[in-house]
Design an enzyme around this catalytic site. Structure first.
Site, PDB file in Angstrom:
ATOM      1  N   LYS A  38      17.681 104.311  44.239  1.00  0.00           N
ATOM      2  CA  LYS A  38      17.013 103.237  44.969  1.00  0.00           C
ATOM      3  C   LYS A  38      16.429 103.896  46.220  1.00  0.00           C
ATOM      4  O   LYS A  38      17.103 103.982  47.260  1.00  0.00           O
ATOM      5  CB  LYS A  38      18.026 102.145  45.336  1.00  0.00           C
ATOM      6  CG  LYS A  38      17.438 100.960  46.091  1.00  0.00           C
ATOM      7  CD  LYS A  38      16.848  99.948  45.157  1.00  0.00           C
ATOM      8  CE  LYS A  38      16.444  98.677  45.917  1.00  0.00           C
ATOM      9  NZ  LYS A  38      15.771  97.704  45.036  1.00  0.00           N
ATOM     10  N   ALA A 119      11.284  98.516  45.109  1.00  0.00           N
ATOM     11  CA  ALA A 119      11.714  97.418  45.974  1.00  0.00           C
ATOM     12  C   ALA A 119      10.672  96.312  45.865  1.00  0.00           C
ATOM     13  O   ALA A 119       9.475  96.578  46.031  1.00  0.00           O
ATOM     14  CB  ALA A 119      11.846  97.890  47.419  1.00  0.00           C
TER      15      ALA A 119
END
Length: 223
Positions: A38, A119
Site C-alpha cells: 500500500k 488509494a
C-alpha cells in the site's frame, strides 16, 4: 506463477483492500507465495511503532513474505483526507519517482502473487502535476479494477476501464464487490457490467457482514 498486479477501485470504499486480501488468501491456499503493498495511505492511527494503516496491516496479514511495515506502506498520513493534501500538511510533496523506487523493493521479492494497492480511484492526485495512476503506468503492471456495486457503479466502472486502457495498461479483469446491502436491481446491474466491461469478471462478491479474506476468497477466480 510470478504475477504482479496494480489494484484500483471505482472510487473510495469500493473494497480494494478487502478484495486484495481475498486474492492473497486464495493464492496462499494454493501454496503460492504472496506479497502486497500500500504505497500511500491516509487515515492512519498513531501507535507505539508509529503511524499504522488498517488496510496496510490487512495486506501484511495475508502476505507470506514478511517485510517491515515501512516497506509495505512507505507513506502513511494521519488525516483521513486525499493523500496529496495529507502530505502537504506535513510539508511533503509526493512524486512518482519515490513511489516507483519503493515499489521496486516489493517487486524484487519475486512473490508468486504480488499486489500493489492504490488509494481511492484511478485518478487520485499525488500533486498538481501527477496522479497515482502514473505509478501504475511507470511500473507497467496489469490492473485489476474493484467495482463497488451500488447506484452509479456502471458509469464509474466503464469510465475507469476506459482511462486504464487509454493509459496504455492492460485491464486484467474486474471484480464486482457488493458494498450496498440494499442495492436495487443487483442482477441487472451485474449483467450490464459484464456486457459493457472490456475485461473478464474475476468474481462477484455479495454484500458480506463479515468480509474476511477467507470469506471473500470463496467468490474470486484466482486464474
Amino acid at each position: 506463477m510470478k504475477a504482479a498486479y496494480f489494484i484500483t477501485g471505482t472510487d473510495t470504499d469500493a473494497g480494494k483492500t478487502t478484495l486484495a486480501a481475498g486474492f492473497l488468501y486464495a493464492a496462499k491456499q494454493q501454496q503460492l507465495s504472496t506479497l502486497a503493498m500500500k504505497p500511500l495511505a491516509s487515515g492512519c492511527e498513531m501507535t507505539k511503532q508509529g503511524l499504522r494503516n488498517s488496510d496496510a496491516l490487512a495486506l501484511m496479514a495475508q502476505s507470506s513474505i514478511k517485510l517491515a511495515y515501512q516497506a509495505v506502506n512507505p507513506y502513511a498520513f494521519a488525516p483521513p483526507i486525499a493523500p496529496h493534501l495529507a502530505a502537504k500538511e506535513v510539508g511533503l510533496e509526493l512524486n512518482v519517482s519515490d513511489l516507483y523506487s519503493a515499489a521496486q523493493v516489493i517487486l524484487q521479492e519475486q512473490a508468486d502473487l504480488t499486489l500493489i494497492e492504490g488509494a481511492g480511484g484511478w485518478r487520485v492526485p499525488l500533486s498538481n502535476q501527477a496522479f497515482l495512476s502514473d505509478l501504475a503506468i511507470a511500473l507497467k503492471l496489469p490492473v485489476i479494477l474493484v467495482v463497488g456495486v451500488k447506484l452509479g457503479c456502471i458509469n464509474h466502472a466503464v469510465l475507469t476501464a476506459e482511462a486504464i486502457i487509454n493509459d496504455g495498461l492492460k485491464l486484467a479483469g474486474w471484480v464486482a464487490n457488493g458494498v450496498d446491502a440494499n442495492c436495487s436491481y443487483l442482477e441487472e446491474n451485474l449483467a450490464s457490467l459484464k456486457q459493457l466491461m472490456p475485461a473478464p469478471c474475476l468474481g462477484e462478491v455479495p454484500y458480506l457482514e463479515q468480509a474476511s479474506a477467507k470469506a471473500v476468497a470463496n467468490y474470486l477466480t484466482l486464474a
